[in-house]
Design a protein around this motif. Structure first.
Motif, short mmCIF file in Angstrom:
data_model
loop_
_atom_site.label_atom_id
_atom_site.label_comp_id
_atom_site.label_asym_id
_atom_site.label_seq_id
_atom_site.Cartn_x
_atom_site.Cartn_y
_atom_site.Cartn_z
N ASP A 154 8.01 -6.19 -5.34
CA ASP A 154 7.80 -7.06 -4.35
C ASP A 154 8.96 -8.23 -4.10
N ARG A 284 4.80 -2.39 -9.29
CA ARG A 284 4.30 -3.21 -7.80
C ARG A 284 3.03 -3.63 -8.11
N THR A 323 0.58 -2.21 -3.54
CA THR A 323 0.97 -3.66 -3.81
C THR A 323 -0.34 -4.55 -3.59
#
Lengths: 874, 105
Positions: A154, A284, A323
């Motif tokens: 990210d 992630r 995410t």
């Protein structure tokens, strides 16, 4: 006195500033010569004005020096010097009063100066980086709004897509690693950072350079930046940086730069390396990175927030639930760094203000008493012709001397207080090393104490303003200040009450937490920490071999009853957590859980009960199916109403390694892993024999028999026997856990000290008031004794003068304590802000203490002899 | 009281000797600042080389200004000034002679 009447009006206007300078300077001139001095200067000035000269200001500019030299020249004592000498003599004649007043003022002024310096240095000073206001903390926010750190994928996406910042930097929590490269292996505090870390902060290296743009994870050689301290310690400050090698985290790093001596980011660090060289963080769904950014010129926080939310939205669209960050939260970096201690510091500052208040009240009441004692003296002087101005001037100077001495004592106290704050707050309060004594607030404290002393010190001079009989003067003073006294006692007791209640609440919180079961046994346990240098122990088997040998060496130390190992001790900072899920729950219903690698005897050594199934054993080898043990509450959460043994589970922390389903073989008791305050935390254990390559740092829990001695030195010997290249550290479990109590200890130590000072001062003040009440009522008491009054009644009567205001003060203090308690509510645990036991306890204690403190001087009532009183009457 | 004959002292004495009698006039004559002239006047007066007095109020009124304090040399002041000037002349002679001989070499 000035014959300038003929000067044109315009001239007067022109020369006003020059005149003002002369007038102001004239006060420096000894009084006998002042008029002549003024006339001479004004006459010269006026003559030039009449002649129409300009630039008079320049002419007058020498007046202050001339006046000053006139003053200094006098061989005999001039006015001010004489008065100062008189005042000092008067103060020295009553050493106990002077000493008490100076110490009291010193404590108050010192407390507030020290705390203001801390608040100023920690909360208000800008960060020590260029353009610090443009530095921004970048955090993610989860689906329900909770703040998250950032995962590396990210972070990378955000950094590439954003347009508002010069860059977003990321970093991992500090870890301690064994590094080779200097003369001997050493334990290093290592910070893994992104390549743009130093650029975003805006700092450059003292020697060499920091990481470059191209220095990503893929460049062939690893680079390291050293702190100034590490450079000195490890390489003796050698300047041929390019040739220095540092072997840390399994790679030989080239030292490319040394940071300036005073550079620091969050915590003291020895070496910075690039996290991009380690693949393990590339998950992630694993937000473990701290991130901050620097606003581009022309970009504002609001613009950046809008920009970042577009970026985060894009990521969410691409990655969906993989995410955790739904949106991005920005805040000033400085605020986010001190957010945890902000409330505590401000509360302590307020508490210091209370101490100052009590100190001023105390000195004020002592001055009133002193004034009473000297009223007769002053009345006599007034009667024989001393002007009121003269008396005021003397008392003013005396008060000013007192305030000055108190302020000086305050600087000493502040210095000591700052040292206490540094010790108790180290590691908790950031940037404490930068805190300097604030000169401004020292001046402020001096002014406040000066005002209190001057206000109350002058009272007798005004009381003796008209010529009256001496005795009536004394009596009128006595009457007027009874109200003032009662008020001062009430204020002191109120401030002391609220501080005592706050301290009491903290004490009860700490006791409640200490009494709580942590889930394991902390008594008679040592923690031995080892970091295996990856260059010497590169693979799992070699680490496992080392751990087995150390394990058996430790177990054979005399007095040791059990040894167990883990990668991370419960309750220490930087606990690792990540989602865990089962084939049945899937991603969507994953639970957040800790992850630990332990050896088979860990549970026994820690005293953690095994509820079901088995612990790890020698059969859990690399080629056998991967197994896990989960805590009771986690088993209940993942498989409610089912037998967890034999079930399968996967933990995100494990993803970077094998990404296998783990088979649950056992269920352990719950342990407070993350925080003292939270019970029933999810935790998943895997065996060292299968995940030994996970971590190069291991902690050995060594449980000793009662009263065993010499464990520490034996441990060092045994470890050195296995591999002298691997340094170990040993501390008791309680010692290591002290860190987790630190925020409360910090608040408790300071608030407790303030409360103690305030309470003692309040009691001294109360005793003083009663003592003077006895003095004041001698005549009345004498008459009543002569008329046959009962001693007990007289005693109570004098005590009442203090007890009444004290009880009123206690009541007010209780109310104030509610606000104080709300301010420290984040530190309270197991008690409410209005805990009745604490309140009642403090109230009872104070009233009792006030009774005792007032009884001592009140007993003097009984010694009043009627005959003496009558004889002295006149 | 003894006083060291400094450059400033000599300048102030010379100015008064030349008839500049008021503080500001002495400033103008010597080019010294008020913060230098006044302390020097007080110092020299205490040493007994100067005497100060208030001028007559009538004289001041006639010229439409306040009365000023005026300074005069005492006998000893005149002696000191003369001594200082003769020393200075000696020094000047000595220096210029020395320089001339050096130049001639």
């Amino acid at each position: 006195m000035v014959g300038g009447g003929q000067a044109p009006r315009g001239g007067h206007r022109r020369g006003w500033l020059a005149r003002a300078i002369i007038l102001a300077s004239s006060f420096l001139v000894p009084r006998e010569e002042r008029d002549a001095w003024c006339e001479e200067w004004h006459a010269e000035l006026d003559t030039r004005l009449i002649e129409g000269e300009a630039g008079l200001l320049r002419r007058a500019s020498g007046a202050p020096l001339d006046a000053w030299l006139m003053r200094r020249r006098g061989v005999r004592m001039t006015g001010l010097g004489k008065d100062v000498r008189w005042a000092v003599r008067a103060l020295l004649r009553t050493p106990s009063f002077t000493l008490t007043a100076v110490c009291t003022l010193g404590l108050g002024a010192g407390a507030i100066t020290a705390l203001f310096s801390v608040v100023n240095g920690v909360l208000r000073q800008p960060l020590p980086y260029p353009e610090p206001d443009r530095l921004v903390r970048v955090e993610g926010a989860g689906s329900t709004g909770f703040r998250l750190q950032v995962s590396r994928p990210d972070w990378r996406d955000w950094n590439e897509a954003q347009t508002s910042f010069t860059g977003i930097a990321s970093y991992l929590p500090l870890t301690t690693e064994t590094a080779l490269g200097g003369s001997q292996p050493a334990r290093f505090r290592v910070r893994r950072v992104s390549a743009n870390f130093f650029d975003v902060l805006g700092v450059s290296a003292l020697r060499g350079r920091t990481f470059g743009e191209g220095e990503s994870g893929r460049s062939p050689t690893a680079a390291a930046v050293l702190s100034w301290g590490a450079w000195q310690r490890l390489y003796g400050g050698r300047s041929d940086l390019g040739t220095l090698r540092l072997d840390v985290l399994g790679e030989a790093h080239t030292v490319i730069g040394v940071m300036p001596r005073d550079f620091e980011f969050v915590e003291p660090t020895d070496v910075w390396v690039l996290h991009e060289r380690e693949a393990v963080w590339e998950v992630r769904f694993w937000p473990t990175f701290g991130a901050f950014a620097r606003l581009r010129p022309g970009s504002t926080m609001a613009m950046a927030a809008a920009d970042m939310n577009v970026v985060a939205g894009q990521g969410r669209k691409t990655w969906g639930d993989r995410t955790m960050a739904v949106s991005v939260v920005l805040s000033p970096l400085r605020e986010s760094m001190v957010a945890a201690v902000r409330g505590t510091l401000l509360t302590l500052f307020a508490a210091a203000g209370f101490v100052m208040l009590v100190a001023c009240a105390n000195v004020a009441s002592a001055l009133l008493a002193r004034g009473l004692a000297r009223a007769g003296d002053l009345a006599v002087r007034r009667a024989v012709g001393a002007t009121r101005g003269r008396l005021v001037r003397e008392l003013l100077i005396e008060s000013a001397m007192l305030a000055l001495a108190g302020g000086t004592a305050g600087m000493v106290v502040a210095r000591a207080g700052l040292a206490v704050v540094r010790v108790t707050g180290s590691g908790l309060v950031p940037r404490l090393d930068d805190v300097r004594l604030a000169g401004g607030v020292a001046l402020f404290a001096l002014l406040v104490s000066g005002m209190a002393t001057i206000l109350f010190g002058l009272a007798p001079a005004f009381a003796s303003s008209s010529v009256r009989s001496i005795s009536s003067t004394i009596r009128s003073i006595g009457r007027g200040r009874r109200t003032a006294w009662s008020g001062l006692v009430a204020v002191e007791v109120a401030a002391a009450t609220s501080l005592l209640v706050g301290t009491g609440l903290l004490v009860r919180s700490v006791m409640a937490i200490r009494g709580e079961s942590l889930g394991w046994n902390t008594r008679d346990a040592y923690v031995v920490e080892v970091s295996l240098p990856p260059s010497l122990y590169a693979d799992g088997p070699s680490r496992i071999r080392f751990e087995r040998r150390l394990h058996s060496e430790l177990a054979s130390v005399p007095g040791v009853t059990a040894v167990g190992a883990t990668t991370r001790l419960p309750l220490e900072p930087s606990q690792d957590g990540a989602p865990a899920y089962t084939p049945e729950t899937g991603w969507d219903n994953a639970v957040y859980s800790g992850f630990r690698v332990v050896d088979p005897t860990y549970f026994e050594a820690m005293g953690i009960p095994l509820i079901e199934g088995r612990t790890f054993d020698a059969s859990d080898t690399q080629d056998m199916p991967d197994v896990a043990i989960v805590t009771e509450s986690m088993a209940r959460k993942l498989w409610p109403g089912e037998d967890p043994i034999g079930k399968r589970v996967r933990h995100n922390h494990d993803l970077g390694n094998r990404n296998e389903w783990l088979t649950v073989v056992g269920v352990s008791g719950d342990v407070r892993h993350w925080a003292l305050e939270a019970g029933g935390q999810h935790e998943l254990y895997t065996p060292y024999t299968q995940r030994g390559e996970q971590s190069s740092t291991m902690m050995y829990i060594v449980r000793a028999a009662d009263g065993a001695r010499g464990i520490a030195s034996a441990v060092h010997d045994r470890a050195a026997r296995i591999d002298p290249q691997v340094p170990v550290s040993i501390r008791t479990m309680d010692d290591r856990l002290a860190v987790t109590y630190r925020n409360r200890t910090f608040a408790l130590v300071l608030l407790g000290a303030f409360a103690a000072v305030a309470a003692i001062l309040a009691l001294i003040g109360t005793a003083g008031v009663v003592s003077y009440a006895v003095e004041r009522r001698r005549r009345e008491i004498g008459i009543r004794v002569a008329l046959g009054a009962r001693p007990a009644r007289l005693l109570l009567g004098t005590q009442a003068s203090a007890l009444g205001p004290a009880i009123a003060g206690t009541a007010v203090g209780m109310l104030a304590a509610l606000f104080l308690a709300r301010a420290i509510s984040s530190l309270l645990w197991g008690v409410t802000t209005s805990d009745p036991i604490t309140q009642a306890g403090v109230a009872l204690m104070l009233v009792l203490a006030v009774s005792v403190a007032s009884a001592v001087p009140a007993l003097r009532t009984l010694r009043v002899q009627p005959a003496d009183v009558m004889r002295n009457e006149g | 009281m003894q006083i060291r004959m400094t450059h400033i002292t000599a300048l102030v004495l010379r100015a008064i000797g030349d008839g500049y009698r008021y503080g500001f006039d002495i400033m103008d004559a010597t080019g010294l600042a008020s913060g230098t002239v006044y302390p020097a006047l007080r110092r020299i007066e205490r040493a007994g080389l100067l005497r100060s007095r208030w001028e007559a109020a009538t004289a001041a009124l006639d010229s439409g200004r306040p009365r000023r304090r005026l300074y005069e040399l005492t006998a000893e002041g005149r002696r000191s000034l003369a001594a200082a000037e003769s020393r200075l002349a000696d020094a000047r002679r000595f220096l210029s002679g020395r320089l001339a001989s050096e130049r001639g070499r």
